[in-house]
Motif scaffolding. Structure first.
Motif, PDB file in Angstrom:
ATOM      1  N   HIS B  99       0.680  -1.142   0.241  1.00 33.56           N
ATOM      2  CA  HIS B  99      -0.135  -0.012  -0.205  1.00 33.56           C
ATOM      3  C   HIS B  99       0.774   1.121   0.056  1.00 33.56           C
ATOM      4  CE1 HIS B  99      -2.845   2.959   1.145  1.00 33.56           C
ATOM      5  NE2 HIS B  99      -4.015   2.068   0.833  1.00 33.56           N
TER       6      HIS B  99
ATOM      7  N   GLY C  72      -7.483   2.496   3.153  1.00 35.29           N
ATOM      8  CA  GLY C  72      -8.178   2.871   1.906  1.00 35.29           C
ATOM      9  C   GLY C  72      -7.522   4.091   1.456  1.00 35.29           C
ATOM     10  N   TYR C  76      -7.171   0.750  -2.891  1.00 38.25           N
ATOM     11  CA  TYR C  76      -8.116  -0.356  -2.419  1.00 38.25           C
ATOM     12  C   TYR C  76      -7.512  -1.709  -2.828  1.00 38.25           C
ATOM     13  CZ  TYR C  76     -10.417   3.989  -1.527  1.00 38.25           C
ATOM     14  OH  TYR C  76     -10.634   5.265  -1.056  1.00 38.25           O
ATOM     15  N   ASP C  77      -7.588  -2.522  -1.782  1.00 44.44           N
ATOM     16  CA  ASP C  77      -6.899  -4.024  -2.000  1.00 44.44           C
ATOM     17  C   ASP C  77      -7.995  -4.942  -2.406  1.00 44.44           C
ATOM     18  OD1 ASP C  77      -4.993  -5.772  -2.160  1.00 44.44           O
ATOM     19  OD2 ASP C  77      -4.829  -6.070  -0.233  1.00 44.44           O
ATOM     20  N   HIS C  78      -8.432  -4.775  -3.474  1.00 46.25           N
ATOM     21  CA  HIS C  78      -9.632  -5.866  -3.906  1.00 46.25           C
ATOM     22  C   HIS C  78      -8.897  -6.880  -4.757  1.00 46.25           C
ATOM     23  CE1 HIS C  78     -13.075  -3.447  -2.977  1.00 46.25           C
ATOM     24  NE2 HIS C  78     -12.584  -2.683  -3.510  1.00 46.25           N
ATOM     25  N   ASP C 241     -15.553   6.704  -6.727  1.00 41.30           N
ATOM     26  CA  ASP C 241     -14.836   5.407  -6.638  1.00 41.30           C
ATOM     27  C   ASP C 241     -15.661   4.562  -7.681  1.00 41.30           C
ATOM     28  OD1 ASP C 241     -14.204   2.839  -6.086  1.00 41.30           O
ATOM     29  OD2 ASP C 241     -14.469   2.815  -3.986  1.00 41.30           O
ATOM     30  N   SER C 265      -9.703   0.766  -7.932  1.00 42.84           N
ATOM     31  CA  SER C 265     -10.626  -0.217  -7.090  1.00 42.84           C
ATOM     32  C   SER C 265     -11.020  -1.105  -7.867  1.00 42.84           C
ATOM     33  CB  SER C 265     -11.479   0.933  -6.453  1.00 42.84           C
ATOM     34  OG  SER C 265     -12.410   1.254  -7.569  1.00 42.84           O
ATOM     35  N   SER C 357     -17.423  -6.443   0.997  1.00 41.30           N
ATOM     36  CA  SER C 357     -16.702  -5.156   1.623  1.00 41.30           C
ATOM     37  C   SER C 357     -17.492  -4.463   2.715  1.00 41.30           C
ATOM     38  CB  SER C 357     -16.000  -3.930   0.549  1.00 41.30           C
ATOM     39  OG  SER C 357     -15.642  -4.749  -0.406  1.00 41.30           O
ATOM     40  N   LYS C 384     -17.174   0.775   2.426  1.00 42.83           N
ATOM     41  CA  LYS C 384     -16.181  -0.040   2.939  1.00 42.83           C
ATOM     42  C   LYS C 384     -15.058   0.567   3.860  1.00 42.83           C
ATOM     43  CE  LYS C 384     -14.040   0.697  -1.718  1.00 42.83           C
ATOM     44  NZ  LYS C 384     -14.104   0.085  -3.035  1.00 42.83           N
ATOM     45  N   GLU C 385     -15.107   1.887   3.974  1.00 45.41           N
ATOM     46  CA  GLU C 385     -14.138   2.629   4.466  1.00 45.41           C
ATOM     47  C   GLU C 385     -14.755   3.460   5.625  1.00 45.41           C
ATOM     48  OE1 GLU C 385     -12.132   4.948   1.641  1.00 45.41           O
ATOM     49  OE2 GLU C 385     -10.562   5.189   2.797  1.00 45.41           O
ATOM     50  N   CYS C 420     -10.504   0.438   6.457  1.00 42.43           N
ATOM     51  CA  CYS C 420     -10.925   0.051   5.210  1.00 42.43           C
ATOM     52  C   CYS C 420     -10.956  -1.639   5.113  1.00 42.43           C
ATOM     53  CB  CYS C 420     -10.165   0.636   4.009  1.00 42.43           C
ATOM     54  SG  CYS C 420     -10.891  -0.107   2.396  1.00 42.43           S
ATOM     55  N   THR C 422     -11.932  -4.936   2.489  1.00 40.48           N
ATOM     56  CA  THR C 422     -12.373  -5.426   1.303  1.00 40.48           C
ATOM     57  C   THR C 422     -12.986  -6.730   1.367  1.00 40.48           C
ATOM     58  OG1 THR C 422     -10.326  -6.154   0.225  1.00 40.48           O
ATOM     59  CG2 THR C 422     -10.935  -3.606  -0.037  1.00 40.48           C
TER      60      THR C 422
END
Lengths: 127, 490, 448
Positions: B99, C72, C76-78, C241, C265, C357, C384-385, C420, C422
């Motif tokens: 990140h 986030g 974003y870690d999707h 987003d 995202s 999420s 989600k955040e 956040c 996901t």
């Protein structure tokens, strides 16, 4: 050979002006339309916009070129040719038959400064 | 290449899906959202299976030409081979999963990469320091101009609002200057294609922020008077910006810093072989001489006394923030892998071999194509159409006919100094055999233009689609699938 | 000395020099003044083999710590299905240039057309361009576009609810462009309509930029915003987003004229902040002022459907200093990335991603509050955040999370922290986080 019309006035940036009372009807010349190729879009000002002489008031675009339009007179825009929104190609088919904007002239002396057909032909020949 | 006509939307069928996700074990539901915040109807995205997706995009890829497919002599674009090791490095999970806001202590390797890559770029270019944040060449230009303005303003020199740009410059130069609030003043080229120093002289005064130059310029010619230009511009208090789009021929030979440039950008996707990706992502690092270091954008890499690296987000003199985070990190990884492969040994050969290829093509074709400037070129050169203009075959026709023979077209109708410009740039990763077959085809097209001009004028004949109706595309824009359906119904 | 990427043998070089009529490579630089030629050794490392390069980067990688991301704030870690990276790595996509020769670039042109179509669907706009560098720069370009579309106005307004990096980048661009930037304050975690109206009343506003989901994770309620902006002849711009737009009210429905943001995202890896992909969408009447590349459908000479870069008269290579923007490239390959992602996910997949999420984020939100160490900062709807007020020192909280390999609790205000969640995070992981926090701080938060 590009066409010109007697009785109209011409600017160095290839606009023509037809004076009807205190209204200037403005378009682009046949020479300009030929130089642009197939015109795909005409960017026009809003009615009531105030223009000064020589000020940019829009643009004509073709696929690979764009050319700004400059107002040959000062005044207020009273009408724009909406027909060109859907059919910009009208400028290619008849540049003198299809005006772009009408301006209420605030300084009639500016019209006198513009070229007549003979002077304009000379300008085009030099180009 | 074969023609494949589908759009992904046309493979869609209600109820199909191309994903798997874990079952939803949460007790909540989006239906809890307050009235008015939810979407009224689901978006009309395609509903397709995974095999559909793979086959569709594989088919699309087969209608594309890349450096992997064949020779890409696109002038000013430096289409080199893109090493695969760089791809592998960039996809390493250890990098891809980080990140951008993670604490510095957890990304020391990443920060070290930024530091080492900027040092390597400084070594190659002779600039004091680089920012790696700009996303592309044009973005680098804008950043560089912001740095120049900040420098003048910080010195209380507020009146420097004009920038000089040669008439042969890339279109991004004047556009970047305009976005940066600068007025563009054009300086002319002489008949030999170089900047006219006599035309430049009277333009220089206390309103000039600087000059943007490409060297070699877009005609592929080295601006021999660069030292004189530098001293004139510096003499009036202006700065010199180097547009690094044409850096490749100087790689291993000349450093922009030594020519007197104060600010520059590099296109890592050109000079350092990261893939063009169909138009991006690239990277446009900006390097500056020592006196401009304080004005580099934030965030910046800083080291503490123990050598621990960190990010500095706010620095009083910085020109500002120009990117969300730290640029296109994935592209930077690729470029650094390439630089490590090159090393100090191979770097010496990169520029000279690129220049060798360009001159070889030029000398092999100058009897068939008009060569307005015949002096030795650098990485690229410009023909002004066919030598024999009788047939009416244009530069566009020649470009399209090349596609039939399995080559990409050169850059055409640029620079604007000539009416029929064909700008050719081979790069050092092309073999003599490739160049020979390109030369042979170019000669053949010249011959066809005389014997069978219609064949050339109607080319290409073997590509998935023929020449396109671009006027129609511009007059009645159909920009989405929804537009397409609407206009089909009409 | 041969090198794997340079195919020239000594014999090749000799024969090519012969054709040119020069004696050596040095003579090709005869036009370069002697005093600018670099004769010294380059300060670079010795050339490495692939094996050594691989080893080198493994070492660099080992100096980083991959953490479970519960953060986030613009990245974003999707989850991205395997197909996506595999398709995108195809050489025909990867090594192509901008599709300037449409006859041999239909692959690129078609996926860009699909990308434009999908972004338009999600945002509820008429059209979108071929992509921008990232979210913040797309916001800056959107604001320049409002200035180009509304003649002679010189001010723009930004919501304080925007991500800080968006505000900073827009301000940088605006500052050099000679444009004044006004800020709209937040009230209770929401962009204030009253404050916006006040700023609008001062006049001269070309455009107003407001987030769909703001820096606190709150879903903005934007009734009457567009009307107020339009009443002053300005353009209403939203920063959104796109993943969330599969389930949230569209900017089109809120009355937006232009929508910008980052499509990262949609499955793009975090990759320390880039490459991501900005997007820009708008109503049809503004398309001629939109920067960047745009692909349109047309036909070839034989009447076959085909795609081409269009409306190019807007762009820098034709307009030079009169172009709306200096942008010359797009993030094409990343646009392909999210196009393949959206094709696989479809409307139901994107909904499920948001459901998962949403569920995870609300679970974490509730369990963190149940520890007694956190309280709700704003009590407004989120996806989600979210933002919590914490009674423990933020730095200690972050350190505690780091101990178990978690990155989260980024400070977004005095005692305010961001989280956040996901679909990639499961219940066990969240329980572990809460449990660890409870155990670390349970005695008495004041002691810390």
């Amino acid at each position: 050979m590009a066409k010109t019309i007697e009785g109209l006035r011409y600017s160095e940036s290839h606009e023509w002006v037809k004076v009807e009372g205190n209204i200037a009807v403005i378009g682009i010349t046949d020479f300009a339309q030929k130089a642009m190729g197939a015109i795909s879009y005409v960017d026009m000002p809003d009615v009531d916009d105030e223009l000064s002489c020589g000020e940019e008031f829009g643009a004509v675009e073709s696929v690979k070129a764009a050319s700004d339009l400059y107002s040959p007179v000062s005044g207020v825009v009273v009408e724009v040719n909406e027909e060109l929104c859907d059919a910009p190609e009208l400028l290619n088919s008849d540049a003198f038959g299809n005006w772009i904007i009408k301006v209420e002239i605030s300084d009639p002396s500016e019209v006198e400064e513009l070229m007549d057909a003979a002077a304009y032909i000379e300008l085009c020949n030099k180009a | 290449m074969k023609y494949y006509d589908k759009l992904i939307f046309e493979l869609s069928k209600e109820g199909r899906k191309g994903y798997t996700l874990p079952a939803n074990g949460w007790e909540t539901s989006l239906d809890e959202l307050p009235e008015g915040l939810g979407r009224k109807a689901a978006p009309a995205l395609p509903q397709v299976s995974e095999p559909d997706v793979v086959r569709h995009y594989t088919n699309l890829s087969q209608m594309n030409f890349g450096v992997d497919s064949g020779f890409y002599p696109l002038g000013s674009c430096t289409m080199k081979y893109n090493p695969r090791i760089s791809e592998e490095i960039a996809s390493m999970q250890d990098f891809a999963g980080l990140h951008p806001l993670q604490p510095a202590s957890s990304v020391q390797g990443v920060l070290r990469l930024y530091k080492e890559l900027s040092e390597a770029l400084s070594a190659i270019t002779g600039m004091a320091e680089f920012t790696l944040n700009p996303f592309a060449g044009a973005h680098g230009e804008l950043t560089g101009l912001m740095i120049m303005r900040s420098y003048h303003i910080a010195r209380g020199d507020y009146g420097r609002t004009r920038i000089i740009v040669p008439d042969s410059a890339h279109g991004t130069n004047p556009a970047s200057a305009a976005v940066c609030g600068l007025e563009v003043v054009q300086v002319k080229s002489r008949a030999d294609g170089l900047v006219d120093v006599e035309d430049l002289r009277p333009l220089l005064d206390e309103t000039v922020a600087g000059i943007m130059m490409t060297n070699p310029n877009t005609l592929g010619l080295f601006e021999k008077d660069i030292k004189e230009i530098a001293s004139l511009v510096h003499g009036c208090g202006g700065l010199l910006y180097y547009d690094g789009a044409n850096m490749n021929p100087l790689l291993g030979v000349v450093r922009p810093g030594d020519m007197g440039f104060d600010v520059m950008h590099l296109n890592l996707h050109k000079t350092f072989s990261t893939p063009h990706g169909g138009g991006g992502p690239g990277a446009g690092p900006v390097g500056v001489a020592a006196h401009l270091v304080p004005y580099l954008p934030v965030p910046r890499i800083v080291a503490d006394e123990d050598g621990q690296l960190g990010l500095d987000d706010d620095s009083a003199d910085a020109c500002g923030r120009i990117s969300g985070f730290m640029g296109n990190f994935g592209v930077l990884l690729r470029a650094y892998a390439y630089i490590l492969m090159l090393g100090r040994q191979n770097v010496r050969m990169a520029g000279p071999l690129a220049v060798l290829g360009a001159n070889y093509i030029k000398e092999s074709l100058r009897d068939c194509y008009r060569l307005p400037i015949s002096s030795v070129c650098k990485h690229e050169f410009v023909f002004d159409g066919l030598a024999d203009q009788e047939s009416g075959v244009t530069t566009l026709d020649v470009a399209k006919r090349l596609l039939d023979y399995g080559f990409h077209a050169p850059t055409i109708y640029f620079p604007l100094l000539f009416h029929q410009s064909i700008m050719i740039e081979p790069t050092e990763t092309e073999s003599k055999e490739t160049l020979d077959s390109f030369i042979e085809v170019m000669r053949k097209i010249a011959a066809e233009s005389a014997s069978e001009p219609e064949l050339v004028k109607s080319a290409p004949h073997s590509s998935p689609v023929g020449r396109l109706d671009e006027v129609r595309a511009a007059r009645q824009p159909v920009l989405t699938y929804r537009d397409y359906i609407d206009c089909s119904v009409k | 000395m041969a090198f794997a990427y340079f195919p020239h043998t000594d014999e090749d070089i000799r024969s090519m020099l012969g054709r040119i009529g020069v004696k050596d490579l040095g003579e090709l630089y005869s036009d370069v003044p002697e005093d600018v030629v670099y004769r010294e050794e380059y300060g670079l490392k010795d050339a490495m083999s692939e094996l050594e390069v691989r080893r080198y980067f493994s070492r660099l990688a080992a100096e980083n710590r991959k953490m479970l991301s519960l953060c986030g704030l613009g990245a974003y870690d999707h989850y991205s299905p395997s197909v996506v990276a595999s398709v995108v790595s195809r050489g025909e996509f990867l090594t192509a240039y901008t599709p300037y020769q449409p006859e041999v670039s239909q692959g690129t042109l078609r996926y860009i057309f699909e990308f434009q179509s999908m972004i338009s669907e999600l945002t509820g706009m008429d059209c979108a361009n071929a992509s921008m560098y990232d979210g913040p720069t797309s916001a800056a370009e959107a604001m320049l576009m409002t200035l180009a579309s509304t003649k002679k106005k010189k001010r723009i307004l930004l919501s304080e609810g925007l991500l800080p990096q968006v505000i900073e980048v827009v301000r940088t661009y605006a500052g050099y462009h000679g444009v004044e930037t006004g800020m709209i304050s937040c009230d209770g975690g929401q962009t204030s309509l009253d404050c916006m109206k006040e700023s609008l009343a001062a006049g001269d506003v070309a455009g107003v930029l407001v987030p769909g989901i703001n820096r606190y994770g709150i879903i903005e309620e934007l009734d009457d915003f567009a009307e107020a902006v339009h009443a002053c002849k300005g353009l209403f711009v939203m920063y959104s987003d796109p993943s969330s737009l599969a389930v949230l009210r569209t900017p089109g429905d809120w009355g937006a004229d232009i929508v910008c943001g980052d499509a990262q995202s949609l499955g793009i890896p975090l990759c320390f902040g880039g490459p991501y992909v900005g997007f820009l969408a708008c109503r049809k009447e503004f398309v001629r002022k939109m920067p960047g590349r745009i692909v349109g459908a047309t036909e070839d000479v034989d009447g076959k459907r085909a795609f081409v870069l269009t409306l190019q008269a807007r762009e820098q290579h034709i307009r030079r200093e009169k172009a709306t923007s200096n942008i010359c490239s797009n993030q094409s390959l990343m646009a392909l990335y999210v196009t393949v992602y959206m094709s696989l996910m479809g409307p139901s997949g994107l909904r499920e991603v948001n459901e998962l999420s949403y569920g995870g984020a609300h679970y974490l939100h509730d369990t963190l509050i149940s520890t007694g160490l956190f309280s709700d900062a704003f009590s407004k709807p989120f996806l989600k955040e979210f933002t919590l007020r914490t009674s423990v020192p933020v730095e200690k909280l972050q350190k505690a999370l780091e101990e178990i390999g978690v990155f989260g609790a980024v400070q977004v205000g005095e005692s305010l922290v961001n989280f956040c969640v996901t679909e990639k995070v499961c219940r066990e992981e969240l329980d572990k986080v809460t449990e660890h926090i409870r155990r670390t701080f349970a005695v008495s938060p004041q002691n810390f």
